[in-house]
Design a protein around this motif. Structure first.
Motif, PDB file in Angstrom:
ATOM      1  N   GLN A 179      30.952  42.129  41.896  1.00 49.88           N
ATOM      2  CA  GLN A 179      30.579  40.999  42.744  1.00 49.88           C
ATOM      3  C   GLN A 179      31.472  39.781  42.537  1.00 49.88           C
ATOM      4  O   GLN A 179      31.560  38.920  43.411  1.00 49.88           O
ATOM      5  N   LYS A 180      32.103  39.707  41.374  1.00 48.42           N
ATOM      6  CA  LYS A 180      33.007  38.594  41.067  1.00 48.42           C
ATOM      7  C   LYS A 180      34.265  39.139  40.411  1.00 48.42           C
ATOM      8  O   LYS A 180      34.212  40.113  39.658  1.00 48.42           O
ATOM      9  N   GLY A 188      37.289  36.501  36.589  1.00 46.90           N
ATOM     10  CA  GLY A 188      36.164  35.737  36.039  1.00 46.90           C
ATOM     11  C   GLY A 188      35.115  35.612  37.119  1.00 46.90           C
ATOM     12  O   GLY A 188      34.610  36.601  37.647  1.00 46.90           O
ATOM     13  N   ASP A 189      34.797  34.360  37.480  1.00 50.16           N
ATOM     14  CA  ASP A 189      33.884  34.107  38.588  1.00 50.16           C
ATOM     15  C   ASP A 189      34.603  33.422  39.749  1.00 50.16           C
ATOM     16  O   ASP A 189      33.979  32.819  40.612  1.00 50.16           O
ATOM     17  N   GLU A 190      35.922  33.552  39.798  1.00 54.35           N
ATOM     18  CA  GLU A 190      36.711  32.796  40.762  1.00 54.35           C
ATOM     19  C   GLU A 190      36.721  33.403  42.160  1.00 54.35           C
ATOM     20  O   GLU A 190      36.915  32.695  43.139  1.00 54.35           O
ATOM     21  N   SER A 241      34.861  36.062  44.963  1.00 53.62           N
ATOM     22  CA  SER A 241      33.688  36.853  45.319  1.00 53.62           C
ATOM     23  C   SER A 241      34.108  38.168  45.963  1.00 53.62           C
ATOM     24  O   SER A 241      35.015  38.208  46.783  1.00 53.62           O
ATOM     25  N   ASP A 289      29.783  30.568  50.297  1.00 55.26           N
ATOM     26  CA  ASP A 289      30.655  31.135  49.277  1.00 55.26           C
ATOM     27  C   ASP A 289      32.038  30.485  49.372  1.00 55.26           C
ATOM     28  O   ASP A 289      32.643  30.450  50.440  1.00 55.26           O
TER      29      ASP A 289
END
Length: 395
Positions: A20-21, A24-26, A28, A293
């Motif tokens: 889903q990411k 890292g979380d950068e 989507s 998003d």
């Protein structure tokens, strides 16, 4: 389980349905992704790239079912980032002396990440590796697409370009080939991938595309490291990249805002109405940043000719959500786009000035000083926002 691309070339990667990411979380990944690795079995056996480290043991075990690992003659690392090289440490435990072919910068990357002295063989553009049966791998350096260590490899006779991160998508599918998947989904993920990852390097990409074209390579298949493999008219994605790399825009105006008590939201909706009144042809899209998003919004910015950004005034500045998003746009170095600003305020009213300065530094041509509204918009405030929308449409 390996899947055949063409003749003796096989996919041996991993489909990650749950991702889903990414980075890292950068980034989507609403539709997951794939980590594409390829096995060429000619007189010499060649492995091109591996998979992300969480799947390292699974990858090596599966690969060992397809080929005696000791019979792998060469490993090609097109890019050292961990989603491509993550299984290397596990694999090299089993075959530690196997030659690895990569760029000089990839050696730095792999040593820096894994702290191993493997059998590195540095290659540069034009270098060739004979793999038997009259076939060669030809290497093409692709620095900053999207890391300094990146390269592609071209397989002669089979006419396959292993393009690594260029021409990919974060798109999980078992179908594997571009002609077998939903075309709307495919291009939605392809343009999102370009907008969020490759936009800052568009000027480099233009030169690299010209270089690849000048090599006069017959390309039957483009095999990237994420998503589907292009076998049906593979040059269609090259043509798209040529468009996207040239300061791309559609006839679209995108409004992005965050709000505290819905005053700035009301302004956004009325600005959109004004744009639509003034220009029936332009596509107008409105997004509340807090409910959207970031990467999807970056894709909309990429497609837009004008971006309108709104924030109320908070502590004589703007909401940190908007500040972060403008910083993200700055990092991506968009070209040939206009911008406008708006926002409500109760006391001091600095948000539009702050936004205009930030957008100007981010490379946008700012239309004017922005529209401010004191407190919540009344009927006159709504009409002013509509008129501002008309002005933006005509700018």
């Amino acid at each position: 389980m390996k899947k055949t691309l063409k003749n003796n070339v096989h996919w041996v990667g991993k489909v990650d349905w749950e991702l889903q990411k990414f980075h890292g979380d950068e980034y989507s990944t609403h539709n997951g992704s794939t980590y594409n690795a390829y096995l060429i079995q000619e007189e010499k056996n060649v492995l091109i790239d591996t998979v992300w480290s969480p799947f390292a043991a699974e990858f090596v075990d599966n690969l060992a079912k397809e080929i005696d690992l000791n019979k792998i003659d060469y490993i090609v690392v097109n890019h050292g980032e961990v989603d491509h090289s993550g299984a290397l440490p596990e694999l090299m435990k089993r075959i530690p002396s196997t030659p690895i072919y990569c760029t000089a910068n990839a050696v730095k990357s792999l040593k820096g990440q894994y702290h191993q002295e493997w059998n590195f063989n540095v290659v540069k553009t034009g270098d060739k590796l004979d793999i038997g049966n009259g076939k060669e791998l030809v290497f093409v350096e692709m620095p900053m697409l999207h890391w300094p260590d990146s390269m592609a490899a071209y397989l002669t006779k089979d006419n396959i370009l292993f393009s690594n991160d260029a021409f990919g998508q974060h798109y999980a599918t078992e179908k594997m080939f571009n002609d077998l998947v939903d075309q709307c989904d495919l291009y939605k993920e392809a343009i999102k991938y370009y907008a969020n990852i490759l936009t800052p390097f568009s000027h480099i990409l233009r030169r690299k595309l010209d270089e690849i074209i000048s090599l006069n390579l017959a390309i039957d298949i483009i095999a990237p490291s994420h998503g589907v493999i292009w076998r049906d008219n593979p040059m269609q994605i090259v043509e798209k990249y040529s468009q996207w790399a040239n300061d791309y825009q559609q006839n679209q105006i995108t409004i992005i805002y965050d709000t505290m008590w819905n005053g700035t939201k009301t302004m956004a909706e009325n600005i959109a109405e004004g744009i639509e009144i003034a220009d029936k042809e332009v596509e107008v899209k409105v997004f509340n940043l807090a409910k959207s998003d970031d990467n999807d919004l970056i894709t909309e910015v990429f497609k837009s000719k004008t971006v309108v950004v709104g924030s109320p005034t908070v502590n004589r500045s703007i909401l940190h959500s908007i500040a972060g998003f403008v910083h993200l746009m700055h990092e991506l170095n968009f070209k040939n786009k206009k911008a406008a600003t708006f926002g409500c305020y109760g006391w001091s009213g600095e948000s539009t000035k702050v936004l205009s300065e930030l957008l100007n530094k981010a490379g946008f041509e700012v239309i004017d000083e922005g529209l401010k509204n004191h407190w919540a918009p009344d009927q006159d405030g709504k009409l002013a926002a509509i008129e501002y929308g008309k002005k933006i449409a005509k700018a």
